[in-house]
Design an enzyme around this catalytic site. Structure first.
Site, PDB file in Angstrom:
ATOM      1  N   ASP A  56     -16.924 -32.816   3.971  1.00 27.96           N
ATOM      2  CA  ASP A  56     -15.624 -32.453   4.540  1.00 27.96           C
ATOM      3  C   ASP A  56     -14.828 -31.466   3.684  1.00 27.96           C
ATOM      4  O   ASP A  56     -13.626 -31.358   3.810  1.00 27.96           O
ATOM      5  CB  ASP A  56     -14.794 -33.713   4.809  1.00 27.96           C
ATOM      6  CG  ASP A  56     -14.491 -34.491   3.546  1.00 27.96           C
ATOM      7  OD1 ASP A  56     -15.078 -34.165   2.498  1.00 27.96           O
ATOM      8  OD2 ASP A  56     -13.672 -35.424   3.596  1.00 27.96           O
ATOM      9  N   GLU A  57     -15.514 -30.769   2.784  1.00 30.90           N
ATOM     10  CA  GLU A  57     -14.806 -29.802   1.942  1.00 30.90           C
ATOM     11  C   GLU A  57     -15.655 -28.555   1.799  1.00 30.90           C
ATOM     12  O   GLU A  57     -16.886 -28.653   1.710  1.00 30.90           O
ATOM     13  CB  GLU A  57     -14.624 -30.348   0.519  1.00 30.90           C
ATOM     14  CG  GLU A  57     -13.493 -31.314   0.332  1.00 30.90           C
ATOM     15  CD  GLU A  57     -13.503 -31.818  -1.104  1.00 30.90           C
ATOM     16  OE1 GLU A  57     -13.007 -31.082  -1.982  1.00 30.90           O
ATOM     17  OE2 GLU A  57     -14.039 -32.917  -1.331  1.00 30.90           O
TER      18      GLU A  57
END
Lengths: 367, 406
Positions: free
Chosen positions: B98-99
């Protein structure tokens, strides 16, 4: 138990047993040596349950008895004590007292009744063997023994005795060393070949390294025993089946190259400096009377070196782990070696040019 | 630029089922004993945090809704987000599921300003997936990550050379990316608590205490960081391949532990083989129920990726370990990695074994994991088919860190 002993004799014996004492500390008493005093001498014993060693040394005995005490501490203390002799005694509480000059050590022991019993040995079943011969068998094969504990059936040497001929074989699954000596044999009981574990054999070799002459060697159903003077080493044979080595000896390698051993060895050592870290891959490019060794490492660079060889065949490129070559070339003292090859994916065979009694097989690496 | 998806797993779930929207939810694993991997912002308001177990979460927020995580959804969303980011710049580094870091130097022309570009990224992600993210823009990765962290959810913070010293001056050193609790503690003992202090600390002191990284720490304190954005395929080579699993119940039963070790060894072996890597060290990690965790490793005589060799080494480590209590988690990894050497085996049996592993891997690749597996993993009650269902933080969309999940 009480006795006085010459320090130099005692240190020599203690040194011999250090390698056998169990280091992993699974059973505390195995870190100890057994000192057993009777008949005017002292018997010293150590074991890791795979290898047993027994030695003895003359001593001025004042009182018989026995005790076990930490082998390393005893050795370290004996080395540092002043003077020529030392006094050792122990009482009912298994505490051991060492005295020399004005120094005095009290160390905790363990009762001798808890120490493993040295298996009985039948000396009549042992045969005389020349130290130099047996040492050569070990020296020319030991580097190929597998140290991968998960492959216990190749963690040692295969010793075969048949029709007046002794054979020693060792392998790690990538290379194999085989040496044959005519005119020597041992009585290996009903079995044709036995598996000797690496550690025990190396301990035997240490004793043989001390001096030449002969010693006694015997093989029983479960053990191998050697005896020289007062030193007895017994090792438990490995169980398991050694792979069928006869099937991996190539029979149709028809391209022979002959090289000067020392030259090939030093070139290989240089070129392998630039092969990737752990796996020393070196490319061997054979062409008419010439061998070019080359290596490269993506992060560092590349190296090549030309070596003169007798090689009257067509071009052949093959890669080997240089360490496997170096190990073998260092163990030999012959002037020239013969490298027999077939193709880049088949095993290569190395032999000294003057004799068929030593064979070394190396599996190549895929280029 | 650093893009950080807000409450990623929880937001994806809320997006997928409208009934969950606006409600406090927590995404958990599928195993019996699991922890909260992500809580929605609604749940966070009640104090629900990542890492809490179900009971703790329920105590904090009685009306919480637990959702069992569905990794394939997250991977799908993650891959689609990366596609969007890639349409802005070719230099995209997926840092975790998620990054991501994006190098936007040279991509600004169509948008004019960095903030216009960032707003467009946010709009596209919102439009395609209905998810929000926090974006940080700064001269380097360190500051960008810091900036994206400063405003959540749906934030946009731009930091430049002029504004960063002010932010760093009083920022606790532990807030910086790469400075963990232990390092924070060491720095604290030297009297260094803020980034400002770290940046001013004498280099000799930091060098003495931390060796070569001392210099890097000082620069980090000043907001200077030189690692470039590393798009897929350009990242540093993997240093280890490993898997771990929390057991469905604490156990000290040897047979069960061995089966888990075999399963983990197979997962490690298969992934290493897929990427042509071999390791020379095997490491076994054990966690007790009180979360005391320790590892022991063993160096092998030769490099391997053979499941059996990995398993046998892990087992031999276990045998000398003398477990104090039951075991909660087991992990197996190999390190000291090298590309397969191409060394061939002398014996036909070994070559056959090599071909067997290759054949197993090929079947499992074509027909799905564990189509062919080891007999002892099929024992009744072995419990080895339980997956914890939680995706590892080390997951990457490509390369050796891409772990296949169900």
């Amino acid at each position: 138990m009480k006795f006085t002993i010459e320090k130099s004799d005692f240190i020599k014996v203690l040194q011999r047993i250090q390698g056998i004492v169990e280091k992993r500390n699974t059973m505390p008493i195995l870190a100890n040596v057994l000192l057993d005093v009777s008949d005017g001498k002292i018997n010293i014993m150590a074991t890791d349950l795979e290898v047993f060693i027994k030695d003895s040394s003359p001593a001025r005995v004042i009182e018989d008895g026995s005790v076990t005490v930490n082998a390393r501490k005893l050795f370290e203390i004996a080395k540092e004590l002043p003077g020529e002799t030392m006094d050792i005694s122990s009482g009912k509480d298994d505490k051991v007292t060492l005295k020399a000059g004005k120094a005095r050590f009290n160390i905790m022991g363990l009762p001798s009744k808890d120490f493993p019993v040295f298996p009985a040995i039948d000396e009549s079943a042992m045969k005389e063997m020349d130290s130099a011969v047996f040492r050569e068998l070990i020296e020319k094969t030991s580097f190929a023994v597998s140290t991968d504990e998960t492959r216990y059936n190749i963690n040692g040497f295969l010793l075969e005795s048949s029709s007046g001929r002794l054979k020693m074989v060792a392998t790690d699954g990538h290379r194999l060393a085989l040496i044959t000596r005519e005119g020597v044999s041992i009585d290996s009981g009903s079995k044709e070949g036995v598996l000797l574990p690496r550690k025990g054999v190396m301990e035997m070799k240490k004793v043989l390294d001390e001096k030449g002459g002969s010693f006694l060697l015997g093989i029983t159903q479960k053990n191998a025993v050697m005896k020289r003077e007062n030193t007895v080493i017994m090792i438990r044979l490995l169980e398991g089946e050694f792979p069928d080595y006869t099937r991996v000896i190539p029979k149709d390698n028809d391209k022979d190259a002959i090289a000067v051993r020392a030259d090939l060895l030093s070139s290989l050592k240089r070129v392998s400096l630039l092969s990737t870290d752990k796996i020393k891959g070196v490319k061997f490019s054979f062409s008419n009377s010439k061998l070019v060794l080359s290596s490269s490492s993506p992060d560092i660079g590349e190296a090549t070196e030309e070596v003169d060889v007798e090689y009257p065949f067509g071009e052949l490129e093959i890669a080997f782990n240089a360490r496997y070559f170096v190990d073998m070339l260092e163990a030999l003292n012959d002037e020239k070696v013969r490298i027999s090859l077939k193709d880049p994916l088949s095993p290569g065979v190395l032999r000294p040019t003057n004799g068929e009694d030593y064979t070394y097989i190396i599996m190549p690496m895929r280029l | 630029m650093h893009v950080d998806m807000n409450a990623f797993f929880a937001s994806v779930e809320q997006r997928c089922s409208p009934a969950l929207r606006g409600k406090p939810i927590a995404v958990v694993g599928s195993a019996k004993r699991t922890v909260v991997t992500t809580a929605s912002y609604e749940a966070r308001a009640f104090g629900v945090k990542t890492g809490m177990n179900r009971f703790e979460a329920k105590m904090a927020c009685p009306q919480i809704i637990f959702v069992v995580g569905d990794n394939s959804k997250y991977i799908d969303a993650s891959v689609r987000i990366l596609e969007i980011l890639n349409s802005f710049s070719p230099l995209v580094e997926a840092y975790s599921i998620d990054e991501a870091f994006i190098d936007i130097t040279g991509c600004l022309a169509p948008f004019g300003t960095p903030s216009a570009l960032a707003m467009e990224v946010k709009r596209r992600i919102k439009e395609a997936l209905g998810l929000t993210c926090s974006i940080g823009i700064a001269p380097n990765k360190l500051l960008a990550k810091l900036a994206s962290d400063m405003k959540k959810p749906d934030g946009l913070v731009i930091m430049d050379e002029a504004s960063s010293p002010g932010v760093l001056e009083d920022l606790p050193a532990g807030e910086l990316w790469g400075i963990g609790p232990r390092l924070t503690e060491h720095l604290g003992r030297l009297g260094i608590r803020t980034c400002g202090q770290l940046g001013r600390a004498p280099l000799s002191l930091l060098r003495d205490r931390f060796g070569v990284i001392g210099e890097r720490l000082k620069l980090m304190g000043q907001g200077i960081y030189s690692n470039e954005v590393a798009p897929a395929g350009h990242e540093d080579e993997a240093r280890s391949v490993g898997h771990s699993t929390t057991l469905p119940a604490d156990t000290s039963e040897k047979g069960a532990i061995r089966r888990y070790l075999l399963k983990l060894s197979e997962m490690v072996g298969a992934r290493a083989r897929e990427h042509g890597l071999k390791g020379s060290k095997v490491c076994l990690t054990v966690r007790y129920p009180d979360f005391y965790t320790f590892s022991r490793q063993k160096t092998l005589p030769s490099h391997t990726n053979d499941t059996r060799a990995i398993y046998m080494s892990a087992l031999s480590i276990l045998e000398v370990m003398r477990l104090r209590t039951a075991v909660r988690l087991l992990g197996v990894s190999i390190s000291g990695l090298a590309k397969g050497s191409g060394q061939m085996s002398l014996f036909e049996d070994d070559r056959r074994r090599q071909r067997l592993l290759e054949a197993m891997d090929e079947v499992n690749r074509s027909f799905g994991g564990y189509t062919i597996t080891w007999g002892s993993l099929l024992d009744e009650g072995s419990g080895c088919d339980d997956e914890t269902g939680v995706i590892s933080p080390a997951w990457r969309p490509v390369g050796v860190k891409r772990i296949n999940v169900k």
